[in-house]
Scaffold this motif. Structure first.
Motif, PDB file in Angstrom:
ATOM      1  N   TYR A  39       0.828  -1.202   0.000  1.00  0.00           N
ATOM      2  CA  TYR A  39       0.000   0.000   0.000  1.00  0.00           C
ATOM      3  C   TYR A  39       0.863   1.255   0.000  1.00  0.00           C
ATOM      4  CZ  TYR A  39      -3.563  -3.352   1.578  1.00  0.00           C
ATOM      5  OH  TYR A  39      -4.402  -4.415   1.692  1.00  0.00           O
ATOM      6  N   ILE A  40       1.914   1.253   0.804  1.00  0.00           N
ATOM      7  CA  ILE A  40       2.799   2.414   0.868  1.00  0.00           C
ATOM      8  C   ILE A  40       3.438   2.671  -0.487  1.00  0.00           C
ATOM      9  CG2 ILE A  40       4.895   3.329   1.918  1.00  0.00           C
ATOM     10  CD1 ILE A  40       2.547   3.350   3.801  1.00  0.00           C
ATOM     11  N   GLU A  41       3.821   1.608  -1.170  1.00  0.00           N
ATOM     12  CA  GLU A  41       4.410   1.765  -2.503  1.00  0.00           C
ATOM     13  C   GLU A  41       3.395   2.371  -3.470  1.00  0.00           C
ATOM     14  OE1 GLU A  41       7.364   1.895  -5.195  1.00  0.00           O
ATOM     15  OE2 GLU A  41       7.556   1.261  -3.096  1.00  0.00           O
ATOM     16  N   GLU A  42       2.129   1.976  -3.341  1.00  0.00           N
ATOM     17  CA  GLU A  42       1.076   2.574  -4.170  1.00  0.00           C
ATOM     18  C   GLU A  42       0.984   4.079  -3.930  1.00  0.00           C
ATOM     19  OE1 GLU A  42      -2.432   0.436  -3.073  1.00  0.00           O
ATOM     20  OE2 GLU A  42      -2.259  -0.980  -4.726  1.00  0.00           O
ATOM     21  N   TYR A  43       1.073   4.478  -2.653  1.00  0.00           N
ATOM     22  CA  TYR A  43       0.989   5.909  -2.334  1.00  0.00           C
ATOM     23  C   TYR A  43       2.153   6.670  -2.943  1.00  0.00           C
ATOM     24  CZ  TYR A  43      -2.731   4.820   0.966  1.00  0.00           C
ATOM     25  OH  TYR A  43      -3.905   4.402   1.519  1.00  0.00           O
ATOM     26  N   HIS A  44       3.332   6.085  -2.918  1.00  0.00           N
ATOM     27  CA  HIS A  44       4.478   6.768  -3.523  1.00  0.00           C
ATOM     28  C   HIS A  44       4.268   6.916  -5.039  1.00  0.00           C
ATOM     29  CE1 HIS A  44       7.064   7.401  -0.133  1.00  0.00           C
ATOM     30  NE2 HIS A  44       6.964   6.145   0.251  1.00  0.00           N
ATOM     31  N   ASN A  45       3.717   5.876  -5.670  1.00  0.00           N
ATOM     32  CA  ASN A  45       3.445   5.965  -7.109  1.00  0.00           C
ATOM     33  C   ASN A  45       2.380   7.017  -7.409  1.00  0.00           C
ATOM     34  OD1 ASN A  45       5.287   3.937  -7.661  1.00  0.00           O
ATOM     35  ND2 ASN A  45       3.754   2.300  -7.553  1.00  0.00           N
ATOM     36  N   LEU A  46       1.356   7.069  -6.550  1.00  0.00           N
ATOM     37  CA  LEU A  46       0.249   7.998  -6.775  1.00  0.00           C
ATOM     38  C   LEU A  46       0.598   9.435  -6.402  1.00  0.00           C
ATOM     39  CD1 LEU A  46      -2.887   6.074  -5.442  1.00  0.00           C
ATOM     40  CD2 LEU A  46      -2.688   7.120  -7.684  1.00  0.00           C
ATOM     41  N   ILE A  47       1.387   9.579  -5.344  1.00  0.00           N
ATOM     42  CA  ILE A  47       1.531  10.903  -4.728  1.00  0.00           C
ATOM     43  C   ILE A  47       2.941  11.456  -4.861  1.00  0.00           C
ATOM     44  CG2 ILE A  47       1.196  12.204  -2.597  1.00  0.00           C
ATOM     45  CD1 ILE A  47      -0.702  10.004  -1.655  1.00  0.00           C
ATOM     46  N   THR A  48       3.870  10.878  -4.130  1.00  0.00           N
ATOM     47  CA  THR A  48       5.176  11.533  -4.003  1.00  0.00           C
ATOM     48  C   THR A  48       5.950  11.562  -5.310  1.00  0.00           C
ATOM     49  OG1 THR A  48       6.234   9.473  -3.261  1.00  0.00           O
ATOM     50  CG2 THR A  48       5.348  10.948  -1.567  1.00  0.00           C
ATOM     51  N   GLU A  49       5.668  10.625  -6.228  1.00  0.00           N
ATOM     52  CA  GLU A  49       6.355  10.630  -7.520  1.00  0.00           C
ATOM     53  C   GLU A  49       5.585  11.404  -8.584  1.00  0.00           C
ATOM     54  OE1 GLU A  49       7.290   6.645  -8.637  1.00  0.00           O
ATOM     55  OE2 GLU A  49       8.417   6.218  -6.811  1.00  0.00           O
ATOM     56  N   ASN A  50       4.430  11.941  -8.193  1.00  0.00           N
ATOM     57  CA  ASN A  50       3.593  12.675  -9.130  1.00  0.00           C
ATOM     58  C   ASN A  50       4.172  14.079  -9.355  1.00  0.00           C
ATOM     59  OD1 ASN A  50       1.322  14.612  -9.785  1.00  0.00           O
ATOM     60  ND2 ASN A  50       0.237  12.668 -10.004  1.00  0.00           N
ATOM     61  N   GLU A  51       4.352  14.457 -10.609  1.00  0.00           N
ATOM     62  CA  GLU A  51       4.988  15.738 -10.926  1.00  0.00           C
ATOM     63  C   GLU A  51       4.163  16.916 -10.422  1.00  0.00           C
ATOM     64  OE1 GLU A  51       6.642  18.257 -14.822  1.00  0.00           O
ATOM     65  OE2 GLU A  51       5.711  16.296 -15.068  1.00  0.00           O
ATOM     66  N   ILE A  52       2.836  16.835 -10.565  1.00  0.00           N
ATOM     67  CA  ILE A  52       1.983  17.935 -10.105  1.00  0.00           C
ATOM     68  C   ILE A  52       2.094  18.074  -8.591  1.00  0.00           C
ATOM     69  CG2 ILE A  52      -0.393  18.750  -9.913  1.00  0.00           C
ATOM     70  CD1 ILE A  52      -0.987  17.327 -12.547  1.00  0.00           C
ATOM     71  N   PHE A  53       2.073  16.943  -7.900  1.00  0.00           N
ATOM     72  CA  PHE A  53       2.175  16.965  -6.447  1.00  0.00           C
ATOM     73  C   PHE A  53       3.505  17.588  -6.013  1.00  0.00           C
ATOM     74  CE2 PHE A  53       3.047  15.204  -2.266  1.00  0.00           C
ATOM     75  CZ  PHE A  53       1.828  15.297  -1.632  1.00  0.00           C
ATOM     76  N   GLN A  54       4.576  17.224  -6.685  1.00  0.00           N
ATOM     77  CA  GLN A  54       5.884  17.775  -6.342  1.00  0.00           C
ATOM     78  C   GLN A  54       5.931  19.287  -6.596  1.00  0.00           C
ATOM     79  OE1 GLN A  54       9.018  15.585  -8.266  1.00  0.00           O
ATOM     80  NE2 GLN A  54       8.413  13.628  -7.354  1.00  0.00           N
ATOM     81  N   LEU A  55       5.353  19.729  -7.707  1.00  0.00           N
ATOM     82  CA  LEU A  55       5.337  21.163  -7.999  1.00  0.00           C
ATOM     83  C   LEU A  55       4.552  21.932  -6.948  1.00  0.00           C
ATOM     84  CD1 LEU A  55       4.798  21.079 -11.872  1.00  0.00           C
ATOM     85  CD2 LEU A  55       6.837  21.907 -10.679  1.00  0.00           C
ATOM     86  N   ARG A  56       3.475  21.318  -6.448  1.00  0.00           N
ATOM     87  CA  ARG A  56       2.638  21.980  -5.450  1.00  0.00           C
ATOM     88  C   ARG A  56       3.276  21.999  -4.060  1.00  0.00           C
ATOM     89  NH1 ARG A  56      -2.785  22.406  -5.775  1.00  0.00           N
ATOM     90  NH2 ARG A  56      -2.407  23.737  -3.972  1.00  0.00           N
ATOM     91  N   CYS A  57       4.163  21.032  -3.769  1.00  0.00           N
ATOM     92  CA  CYS A  57       4.590  20.814  -2.381  1.00  0.00           C
ATOM     93  C   CYS A  57       6.067  21.077  -2.106  1.00  0.00           C
ATOM     94  CB  CYS A  57       4.266  19.372  -1.962  1.00  0.00           C
ATOM     95  SG  CYS A  57       2.498  19.016  -1.958  1.00  0.00           S
ATOM     96  N   ILE A  58       6.932  20.853  -3.069  1.00  0.00           N
ATOM     97  CA  ILE A  58       8.357  21.065  -2.821  1.00  0.00           C
ATOM     98  C   ILE A  58       8.657  22.564  -2.805  1.00  0.00           C
ATOM     99  CG2 ILE A  58      10.693  20.711  -3.739  1.00  0.00           C
ATOM    100  CD1 ILE A  58       9.798  18.009  -4.776  1.00  0.00           C
ATOM    101  N   ASP A  59       9.301  23.002  -1.752  1.00  0.00           N
ATOM    102  CA  ASP A  59       9.676  24.407  -1.536  1.00  0.00           C
ATOM    103  C   ASP A  59       8.472  25.329  -1.326  1.00  0.00           C
ATOM    104  OD1 ASP A  59      12.388  23.849  -1.655  1.00  0.00           O
ATOM    105  OD2 ASP A  59      12.475  24.134  -3.828  1.00  0.00           O
ATOM    106  N   THR A  60       7.325  24.788  -0.965  1.00  0.00           N
ATOM    107  CA  THR A  60       6.190  25.609  -0.531  1.00  0.00           C
ATOM    108  C   THR A  60       5.926  25.311   0.946  1.00  0.00           C
ATOM    109  OG1 THR A  60       4.496  23.978  -1.146  1.00  0.00           O
ATOM    110  CG2 THR A  60       5.165  25.578  -2.827  1.00  0.00           C
ATOM    111  N   GLY A  61       5.366  26.280   1.627  1.00  0.00           N
ATOM    112  CA  GLY A  61       5.094  26.085   3.049  1.00  0.00           C
ATOM    113  C   GLY A  61       6.348  25.852   3.866  1.00  0.00           C
ATOM    114  N   VAL A  62       7.407  26.566   3.557  1.00  0.00           N
ATOM    115  CA  VAL A  62       8.690  26.337   4.225  1.00  0.00           C
ATOM    116  C   VAL A  62       8.633  26.839   5.672  1.00  0.00           C
ATOM    117  CG1 VAL A  62      11.144  26.927   4.236  1.00  0.00           C
ATOM    118  CG2 VAL A  62       9.976  26.429   2.070  1.00  0.00           C
ATOM    119  N   LEU A  63       9.055  25.971   6.592  1.00  0.00           N
ATOM    120  CA  LEU A  63       9.058  26.291   8.015  1.00  0.00           C
ATOM    121  C   LEU A  63      10.434  25.922   8.586  1.00  0.00           C
ATOM    122  CD1 LEU A  63       7.208  27.274  10.371  1.00  0.00           C
ATOM    123  CD2 LEU A  63       6.739  24.866  10.845  1.00  0.00           C
TER     124      LEU A  63
END
Length: 560
Positions: free
Chosen positions: A370-394
């Motif tokens: 299941y975790i591998e599915e989430y990585h395929n769906l989410i963390t490796e998704n280009e749109i998701f990365q554009l929305r999340c990497i370097d945004t909301g920096v704390l």
């Protein structure tokens, strides 16, 4: 023999001995401000003058290493008001110190701690709102949970609950009266985001000022779900009536973790020793709850970022349902578990035990896929990365100054987890790791939660093995607890656990009866949400929505 002068002590060494904290040395550090000293259950308390808050806290933070203001408790006695700053160290949260600030009934005013700890901003506003204490030099002392038009302070002793709260229309503050413009030539615009119910976070209103498309100012408006849970607990008995309430703070579910926070505080206050077998049951059920909470956080974050009812949410709910099926078998409930009891748990593993263990192991065996599915769906998704990497920096120091904890803090690279750093339950007997990510952004906070699911699975598997082999004659699920608990009058305690969203703490004070005289909830979501302006200013509204989702707040716990 060398005649060279010894090196001056480092910040972490001031007031620290091999046996723990040297409270005499800490008192000496700020002796000019100290007027008394008290003994609380896990920490000494320095009582200081109300005009010396900033000097005292600055010295304790800079010279003694108390860099974590965990909570601020306000309360009223017959002869005085009192603010308590619960201090810890991020490097070692077992080193605790309370700073008590009494004020007179006629003039309940003390100095604000906000210049020293940014997290004190919201905590002191809540103290003013509910109890009526005012804080000099506070940057924005106004109500936070109740409307500005509210009459009186509901946790004050002289509060008249029968007075009308309906006011005429002209007395209401018009949010558009000031457009927040910098001048006639400014392009700033005031935008209300909410109040609405974003994903499952709860009802939230965000007052936002835009310059073009960028956020220049942001103010979360909370309190829409405020029920004064603290006062409900103060009107309930330790032994039987309080435990059902914690399930209702973080209802996503975080209930069992919430129950543990209350249980830990009450058991410390009443000197109750929990049997080892019950500690294993508690640890297993808590980590099942953590997985369920993180799965929902992941699914709703997908809703926040992608903006539709998509596969990510459905996959996450599928796996959350599997966990809830196991929790239902164990506790009899799917959301409001009420499984913990003071001194242990309500009941043992359901019979036949083999079926429960098999069902749990079957879920754990399927989790890596299941975790591998989430990585395929989410963390490796280009749109998701554009929305999340370097945004909301704390940045890490900013996160610590705001009192952020849990995945929000660990996503900023700070290695802080109460399960390991202030051990309770059975955690210190098991093999698992604290997860951190150094990106400090929305992406890192998602990765922390996904990796924490894997660590929770490791803990659960070890608990299942232990429970399966535990001798039948030694399966003690509860200590022998008196039917009525009446802790000694004047006894005070602050204890915390690592909830799914961070440090969930409880302060209680006893007056010798079977009900607490003061019950204070330290919500991790409350402090975490306070970081939203830091993460969002200079970014765009969609980035702010992603940042809000990455905090994984639940307004039922923020507002209480």
């Amino acid at each position: 023999m060398s005649l060279e002068e010894p090196e001056p002590p480092t910040a972490d060494e001031v007031g620290v001995t091999e046996d723990g904290l040297d409270y005499d040395a800490l008192e000496a550090l700020v002796s000019e401000h100290v007027i008394d000293r008290e003994s609380h259950v896990n920490a000494e308390a320095l009582v200081i003058r109300p005009d010396a808050v900033q000097d005292t806290l600055s010295a304790l933070k800079e010279e003694a290493g108390f860099d974590h203001c965990s909570a601020v408790t306000a309360q009223e006695y017959e002869d005085r008001y009192e603010s308590i700053y619960h201090l810890k160290k991020f490097d070692d949260p077992t080193q605790q110190l309370s700073v008590v600030v009494p004020t007179s009934k006629d003039e309940p005013v003390s100095e604000s701690a906000e210049p020293v700890f940014r997290t004190a901003d919201w905590h002191e506003r809540e103290a003013y709102d509910l109890v009526g204490i005012e804080y000099d030099d506070h940057p924005d002392l106004r109500r936070i949970l109740l409307p500005e038009t509210w009459q009186g302070h509901p946790m004050g002793k002289d509060y008249n609950q029968n007075q009308p709260q309906v006011v005429t229309l002209r007395e209401h503050v018009n949010p558009l009266a000031e457009d927040h413009s910098a001048g006639e030539d400014s392009d700033t615009m005031f935008v209300n985001i909410g109040p609405h119910h974003p994903a499952t976070h709860g009802v939230l209103h965000v007052k936002t000022v835009l310059d073009g498309e960028q956020i220049v100012d942001l103010d979360p408006d909370i309190g829409y779900l405020h029920r004064n849970e603290e006062q409900m607990c103060e009107q309930s008995t330790y032994r039987h009536q309080i435990m059902p309430y914690p399930d209702r703070w973080d209802y996503t579910p975080g209930g069992i973790l919430n129950e543990w926070a209350y249980a830990r505080a009450a058991e410390s206050m009443a000197d109750i020793e929990v049997p080892e077998y019950a500690q294993v049951l508690r640890t297993m059920s808590a980590e099942l709850t953590r997985i369920a909470a993180h799965m929902l956080a992941l699914g709703t974050f997908g809703l926040d970022v992608y903006g539709d009812f998509n596969a990510i949410f459905m996959y996450a709910v599928r796996d959350r349902e599997a966990v809830q099926n196991i929790l239902e078998d164990l506790t009899g409930q799917r959301l409001m578990f009420n499984y913990f009891r003071l001194g242990g748990v309500a009941w043992d593993i359901p019979e036949p035990r083999e079926e429960f263990f098999e069902k749990t192991r079957e879920f754990l065996d399927g989790l890596p896929e299941y975790i591998e599915e989430y990585h395929n769906l989410i963390t490796e998704n280009e749109i998701f990365q554009l929305r999340c990497i370097d945004t909301g920096v704390l940045p890490p120091e900013v996160a610590k100054n705001y009192g952020a904890t849990g995945p929000v803090l660990r996503g900023s690279g700070v290695d802080y987890d109460l399960r390991r750093d202030d051990p309770y339950g059975y955690y210190d007997e098991l093999d698992w790791d604290v997860v951190t990510e150094d990106g400090c952004d929305n992406y890192s906070r998602v990765l922390v939660r996904m990796r924490e699911v894997e660590e929770s699975a490791k803990i659960i598997r070890q608990c299942v093995d232990l429970l399966e082999d535990w001798p039948e004659d030694d399966r003690e699920i509860q200590a022998n607890v008196p039917r009525t608990l009446r802790p000694e009058a004047g006894k005070e305690v602050y204890e915390a656990v690592e909830g799914a969203k961070g440090e969930l703490g409880i302060y209680m004070r006893s007056d010798g009866t079977d009900k607490p005289a003061r019950f204070k909830i330290r919500s991790p979501c409350f402090s975490n949400l306070q970081t939203l302006p830091e993460m969002s200013e200079g970014e765009y509204i969609p980035d702010m929505v992603a940042s809000l989702g990455s905090l994984d707040i639940v307004l039922g716990e923020v507002d209480r």
